[in-house]
Design an enzyme around this catalytic site. Structure first.
Site, PDB file in Angstrom:
ATOM      1  N   ASP A  10       8.660   9.305  -0.170  1.00 45.98           N
ATOM      2  CA  ASP A  10       7.735  10.138  -0.932  1.00 45.98           C
ATOM      3  C   ASP A  10       6.445   9.400  -1.276  1.00 45.98           C
ATOM      4  O   ASP A  10       5.526   9.996  -1.852  1.00 45.98           O
ATOM      5  CB  ASP A  10       8.395  10.705  -2.201  1.00 45.98           C
ATOM      6  CG  ASP A  10       9.189   9.666  -2.987  1.00 45.98           C
ATOM      7  OD1 ASP A  10       9.336   8.525  -2.522  1.00 45.98           O
ATOM      8  OD2 ASP A  10       9.695  10.011  -4.071  1.00 45.98           O
ATOM      9  N   HIS A  11       6.356   8.124  -0.895  1.00 46.69           N
ATOM     10  CA  HIS A  11       5.153   7.319  -1.094  1.00 46.69           C
ATOM     11  C   HIS A  11       4.484   7.016   0.245  1.00 46.69           C
ATOM     12  O   HIS A  11       5.152   6.952   1.288  1.00 46.69           O
ATOM     13  CB  HIS A  11       5.486   5.978  -1.744  1.00 46.69           C
ATOM     14  CG  HIS A  11       6.019   6.084  -3.136  1.00 46.69           C
ATOM     15  ND1 HIS A  11       5.288   5.757  -4.255  1.00 46.69           N
ATOM     16  CD2 HIS A  11       7.239   6.461  -3.599  1.00 46.69           C
ATOM     17  CE1 HIS A  11       6.028   5.929  -5.333  1.00 46.69           C
ATOM     18  NE2 HIS A  11       7.225   6.352  -4.960  1.00 46.69           N
ATOM     19  N   ASP A  48       4.430  -0.323  -6.385  1.00 42.45           N
ATOM     20  CA  ASP A  48       4.556   0.968  -7.052  1.00 42.45           C
ATOM     21  C   ASP A  48       4.521   0.699  -8.550  1.00 42.45           C
ATOM     22  O   ASP A  48       5.487   0.214  -9.124  1.00 42.45           O
ATOM     23  CB  ASP A  48       5.865   1.644  -6.631  1.00 42.45           C
ATOM     24  CG  ASP A  48       6.128   2.936  -7.381  1.00 42.45           C
ATOM     25  OD1 ASP A  48       5.277   3.346  -8.197  1.00 42.45           O
ATOM     26  OD2 ASP A  48       7.198   3.532  -7.158  1.00 42.45           O
ATOM     27  N   GLU A  64      11.657  -0.424  -3.716  1.00 41.67           N
ATOM     28  CA  GLU A  64      12.825   0.465  -3.621  1.00 41.67           C
ATOM     29  C   GLU A  64      13.592   0.258  -2.311  1.00 41.67           C
ATOM     30  O   GLU A  64      13.815   1.182  -1.552  1.00 41.67           O
ATOM     31  CB  GLU A  64      12.427   1.938  -3.784  1.00 41.67           C
ATOM     32  CG  GLU A  64      12.427   2.380  -5.236  1.00 41.67           C
ATOM     33  CD  GLU A  64      12.582   3.886  -5.407  1.00 41.67           C
ATOM     34  OE1 GLU A  64      13.709   4.319  -5.717  1.00 41.67           O
ATOM     35  OE2 GLU A  64      11.585   4.614  -5.247  1.00 41.67           O
ATOM     36  N   ASN A 110       4.104   3.023 -10.894  1.00 42.27           N
ATOM     37  CA  ASN A 110       4.542   4.168 -11.682  1.00 42.27           C
ATOM     38  C   ASN A 110       3.586   4.454 -12.838  1.00 42.27           C
ATOM     39  O   ASN A 110       4.008   4.857 -13.926  1.00 42.27           O
ATOM     40  CB  ASN A 110       5.973   3.962 -12.187  1.00 42.27           C
ATOM     41  CG  ASN A 110       7.011   4.484 -11.191  1.00 42.27           C
ATOM     42  OD1 ASN A 110       6.892   5.599 -10.695  1.00 42.27           O
ATOM     43  ND2 ASN A 110       8.013   3.675 -10.899  1.00 42.27           N
ATOM     44  N   ASP A 135       0.510   3.871  -6.606  1.00 46.45           N
ATOM     45  CA  ASP A 135       0.723   2.642  -5.837  1.00 46.45           C
ATOM     46  C   ASP A 135      -0.612   1.916  -5.734  1.00 46.45           C
ATOM     47  O   ASP A 135      -1.625   2.509  -5.320  1.00 46.45           O
ATOM     48  CB  ASP A 135       1.262   2.980  -4.448  1.00 46.45           C
ATOM     49  CG  ASP A 135       2.557   3.763  -4.523  1.00 46.45           C
ATOM     50  OD1 ASP A 135       3.626   3.128  -4.499  1.00 46.45           O
ATOM     51  OD2 ASP A 135       2.498   5.012  -4.628  1.00 46.45           O
TER      52      ASP A 135
END
Length: 282
Positions: A271-272, A171, A43, A173, A242
């Site tokens: 947020d990770h 990530d 991201e 998801n 993750d």
């Protein structure tokens, strides 16, 4: 020279915003004598021409990126000091680079792969991956996610035939099991935990990859993502989405796999949290 290579993944949720945190975290690891030798980012949310190559190189890192405006984007960052002497610049450091899944038409920048010639050990094939979110199991985005996962599985099968030392980082998801969810009962019927997604995760494992985190005894309720809303982090209402998956050759050399929650405590964090695996050199 250390006797191990430390590889990491971190969804930074905008590299433009969080470059100072990335640099700070890398510097902190150096000070602790536990440097991160390769960091896979997800991201980025910026285009290739906006990617901070100079800032990273000034800090002692080479990198390559696959960027996209506003959304997605992945990168691989490698510590110069960790590279074999022959790999002194970007042109020779990232071998056999691949951007996006071959033979899968996709405008979204979600995959970046390269073979890294680390000093004192055999090269490692790194795949930085940002899996689609999927939105919800009844959406078109979920259908895209499943097709993307199928294409990834096919391509990684080919990659593993050519690269015995391969790590898939990023990530995903996907929370692969209920133990990776803060409250499984609240997530029933949602994406990230659906049977089809978990089956796709298991199919990656069946290719010959191992979830490095689960190789070791871990404390309960360890997650890598917490929603910004409703004090998710403070309540530890998170998911472990993750991951670092290792091929058999790397699994045998893995000595640790952790989630580093500290950057999630910083002001204006992603947020990770970063995930890190340690690979003993051979």
């Amino acid at each position: 020279m250390t006797d191990s290579v430390r590889i990491a993944a971190w969804n930074v949720n905008s590299l433009k915003v969080r470059l100072p945190q990335v640099l700070s975290w890398l510097q902190d690891q150096e000070k602790k004598h536990q440097p991160i030798d390769a960091l896979c980012l997800q991201e980025l949310k910026l285009t290739d021409d906006k990617y901070p190559h100079k800032e990273l190189e000034d800090a002692g890192y080479l990198s390559m990126a696959a960027g996209q405006k506003t959304y997605n984007g992945v990168a691989i960052i490698v510590r110069k000091a960790a590279l074999a002497p022959i790999a002194s610049d970007t042109a020779t450091s990232f071998l056999k680079p691949i951007r996006n899944i071959p033979n899968f038409e996709d405008e979204q920048q979600r995959i970046l792969a390269a073979t890294i010639p680390f000093a004192g050990t055999q090269p490692i094939r790194l795949v930085s991956a940002y899996f689609p979110n999927g939105q919800s199991p009844d959406s078109d985005k979920f259908i895209y996610k499943l097709s993307w996962l199928k294409a990834l599985q096919t391509w990684l099968g080919e990659e593993l035939q050519q690269n015995s030392r391969l790590a898939l980082l990023g990530d995903f998801n996907i929370a692969p099991a209920d133990v990776d969810v803060h409250d499984p009962s609240k997530w029933i019927g949602q994406n990230l935990v659906s049977p089809k997604e978990r089956q796709a995760f298991q199919q990656l494992v069946e290719l010959g990859l191992t979830d490095s985190f689960r190789m070791f005894e871990q404390p309960p309720k360890i997650f890598s993502w917490w929603d910004y809303r409703m004090m998710g982090f403070r309540r530890n209402a998170g998911l472990r989405i993750d991951h670092i998956l290792l091929s058999e050759a790397l699994k045998d050399k893995c000595t640790a796999s952790i989630v580093d929650k500290e950057p999630r405590t910083w002001e204006q964090p992603s947020d990770h949290a970063p995930v890190v695996a340690t690979i003993k050199k051979v």
